[in-house]
Design an enzyme around this catalytic site. Sequence first.
Site, PDB file in Angstrom:
ATOM      1  N   HIS A 243     -22.206  -2.313   8.427  1.00  0.00           N
ATOM      2  CA  HIS A 243     -22.488  -2.486   6.996  1.00  0.00           C
ATOM      3  C   HIS A 243     -23.903  -2.028   6.615  1.00  0.00           C
ATOM      4  O   HIS A 243     -24.080  -1.099   5.827  1.00  0.00           O
ATOM      5  CB  HIS A 243     -22.375  -3.968   6.608  1.00  0.00           C
ATOM      6  CG  HIS A 243     -21.099  -4.643   6.991  1.00  0.00           C
ATOM      7  ND1 HIS A 243     -19.902  -4.471   6.319  1.00  0.00           N
ATOM      8  CD2 HIS A 243     -20.841  -5.521   7.982  1.00  0.00           C
ATOM      9  CE1 HIS A 243     -18.977  -5.225   6.870  1.00  0.00           C
ATOM     10  NE2 HIS A 243     -19.503  -5.876   7.899  1.00  0.00           N
TER      11      HIS A 243
HETATM   12  O1  RIB Z   1     -20.746  -8.989   4.696  1.00  0.00           O
HETATM   13  C1  RIB Z   1     -21.567  -8.202   5.536  1.00  0.00           C
HETATM   14  C2  RIB Z   1     -22.999  -8.588   5.369  1.00  0.00           C
HETATM   15  O2  RIB Z   1     -23.165  -9.947   5.741  1.00  0.00           O
HETATM   16  C3  RIB Z   1     -23.944  -7.794   6.297  1.00  0.00           C
HETATM   17  O3  RIB Z   1     -25.199  -7.687   5.691  1.00  0.00           O
HETATM   18  C4  RIB Z   1     -24.024  -8.673   7.510  1.00  0.00           C
HETATM   19  O4  RIB Z   1     -25.256  -8.505   8.217  1.00  0.00           O
HETATM   20  C5  RIB Z   1     -24.011 -10.030   6.872  1.00  0.00           C
HETATM   21  O5  RIB Z   1     -25.338 -10.337   6.441  1.00  0.00           O
END
Ligand code: RIB
Length: 313
Positions: A243
């Site tokens: 992500h």
């Molecule tokens: O939903 C994904 C996000 O939530 C990313 O930033 C992961 O590191 C968590 O913080």
Amino acid sequence: MAPRKIIIDTDPGQDDAVAILLALASPEDVTVLGITAVAGNVPLSLTEKNARIVCELAGKPDTLVFAGCDAPLARKLVTAEHVHGKTGLDGPQMADPTMPLQDQHAVDFIIDTLRREPSGTVTLCPIGPLTNIATAFQRAPDIIDRVQEIVLMGGAYFEVGNITPTAEFNIYVDPEAAKIVFGAGVPLVVMPLDVTHKALTTKDRIAAFRAMGTKVGDMVAAWTDFFERFDMEKYGSEGAPLHDPCTIAYLIQPELFAGRHINVEIETASELTLGMTVADWWRVTDRPANTLFIKDIDAAGFYDLLATRLARL
Ligand code: RIB
Ligand code: CA
């Protein structure tokens, strides 16, 4: 073109760690003015420690790391050890950091930096809950117009939620903070699950990290090996979405991404859909467009960028 001056606001988190490494490996594209830790994936005491571990792994122990808010604006902290493990960086064994944590509170660092740097020259890259950013905006409204852009990882629309049926984790943890940030009027680029779920690790991509033959490559491979088990079990996917590095990759190679300028509002009233990013993708309302909402990625190009840049460390 001069490198973008950025502040990374983060809750490491294996994917946060890869984002930080990508930024520190790309001085021709980004200058990291500081890294501000926030409570999220794991409590603040661990996110600030993990941020320092990653900076030392990158060979950049002079990076300024600050601790910020240890709880959301108005709710109890929800963490994600089920995804990231107890330490937040489960996978490989890691030594405690020796580089210092800065004494200044992260929110004060964000305020002071935006007041000091020429207006419109600092980009904020939040990749965790938005508590630090919202607190800075509440405490010093004069800095809002001085922010060049916010490039954040958070939210979801077509991909729906990952922590509830309708909400993505970063937004869900502090929806009141997200409402402040999305409503502040700062130019926003949002990397939702809609795009990050197209940036999946694969056996070959993880093998490419390991093939670097460096400590960074080995650690990133071990982190992604650990991190992917949650998504593979939940979604039956071949790998896990990286992500947070999508935000830094956008700053380096925006052409890897495609999206749409639309209105995005945050649900803060309904317990059922709390933290939902209500994205007007089809423009069925007259609500003003406040977000470049990213939906597509050149995943092969993204992983090539990651492999090329991380091999520098
Ligand atoms: O939903 C994904 C996000 O939530 C990313 O930033 C992961 O590191 C968590 O913080
Ligand atoms: Ca994160």
